[in-house]
Design an enzyme around this catalytic site. Sequence first.
Site: not given
Length: 559
Positions: A355, A404, A510
């Site tokens: 992402h 992801d 992330s």
Amino acid sequence: MKGELLCVLLLCGVAFTLPDQGIHRRFRRGARSYRATCRDEQTQTTYQQHQSWLRPMLRGNRVEYCRCNSGLAQCHSVPVRSCSEPRCFNGGTCQQALYFSDFVCQCPDGFVGKRCDIDTRATCFEGQGITYRGTWSTAENGAECINWNSSALSQKPYSARRPNAIKLGLGNHNYCRNPDRDVKPWCYVFKAGKYTTEFCSTPACPKGPTEDCYVGKGVTYRGTHSFTTSKASCLPWNSMILIGKTYTAWRANSQALGLGRHNYCRNPDGDAKPWCHVMKDRKLTWEYCDMSPCSTCGLRQYKQPQFRIKGGLFTDITSHPWQAAIFVKNKRSPGERFLCGGVLISSCWVLSAAHCFVERFPPHHLKVVLGRTYRVVPGEEEQTFEIEKYIVHKEFDDDTYDNDIALLQLRSDSSQCAQESSSVGTACLPDPDVQLPDWTECELSGYGKHEASSPFFSDRLKEAHVRLYPSSRCTSQHLFNKTITSNMLCAGDTRTGGNQDVHDACQGDSGGPLVCMIDKRMTLLGIISWGLGCGQKDVPGIYTKVTNYLNWIQDNMKQ
């Protein structure tokens, strides 16, 4: 007379009551000395006030004479000549000042120190660590080691002031050593008001069944491999054919170099890897041995965090050397911005979250930084790379964050990209069938925000400690009906207390690592993916389950 006396008394009163305008007194706090010191990064040596030394210049056959003055090294060049006797280890070149007796060693890559005796690439120790000459300097209790040359150790049995200090690996440094043949490397630390010994947290090198791997350049390799890259058999180091060669079993220091009445691969001259003499087409020559470096994934020099903050703890990059920082060029203005975290899994490959790359940035707009403690402040040992390419999982779902995961290839002119150091290292990939008990404690790291409402990312790297949730608690019904797939795992802080004490990942983390200790190595179990807010009590974070993507990772790295 009374008037004069009154005047004197008034003047004395003024003297006692007026603030001291001309003298600014400095009061010491604690026992720290104000005497300035200088540190020479080329030799990794600390010098006291007014102490002098030589160091090589970057160019030319000259060196610099330096003197420590108020914490600053004042240097000027001086002429030199070759030393009359060898004084440098590991292939270093010795040069002596022309007009006085001091000398300096110009060290090959990977070695530093006054005599090139410190191996900067040695990340673990072999056997008891008697020959360990690396740069690990942390005790098992997290304390920093004391410099072997410290005056506080002058009466200790082992210090840099011993006549045989160089032979024992002791010097003007604080790196772990084993001069007394104890069970493993150790050092002196200051504990409970006195100087005492502590074993170091230096990791032991992996022991394969044949020990056919080597650490660093293999200078300390003492295994029994005896074949070269062309499958030729090595000649014995005491073969009569080798008379006249530089490195044989007849050298005065042959035992220290590992040479003897055998034909095992060795690296006595600090070459790129172990080698040996061979006969090829009836001619005497040499070849590199058919060996690979030992895996050092998941090993680190962990330092106990000192500062607690919301969401975790400030930490140092040496505690998480696999942590990567990914930056992207700004579209409409010069400069760059921090994008996401990443995880170094091999010399040229970094894992991250898919992402992070939904905008499909051109690869040349991306940059990966390794070895950085502070997000935007360059580190002393950091390494920066452009991106050759990046691969986003084809089945990544931007709505549910299923699959992801992304893989970035670092750009390099050679087959090797990242150079291993105390600040840069790889995390281990897990075995496909690994099973950890529910509630196993693991670690995450990143440069993300302290809390969801914060407008800024963290200035410094943080770490957090979380536990793996059982699959029965990692479901949609436990996470407000959000989609949870078999490609995800949950981990969170299970301690009691308010939200301000909860460890968790947050925006900006992330792509970073969730690592767990397996067989004394930090192993990558998850990639930071998404969550519901940050640091919410009893609400775990969601991570990409790395074991589901091992084939995908290997297949893409081979392309």
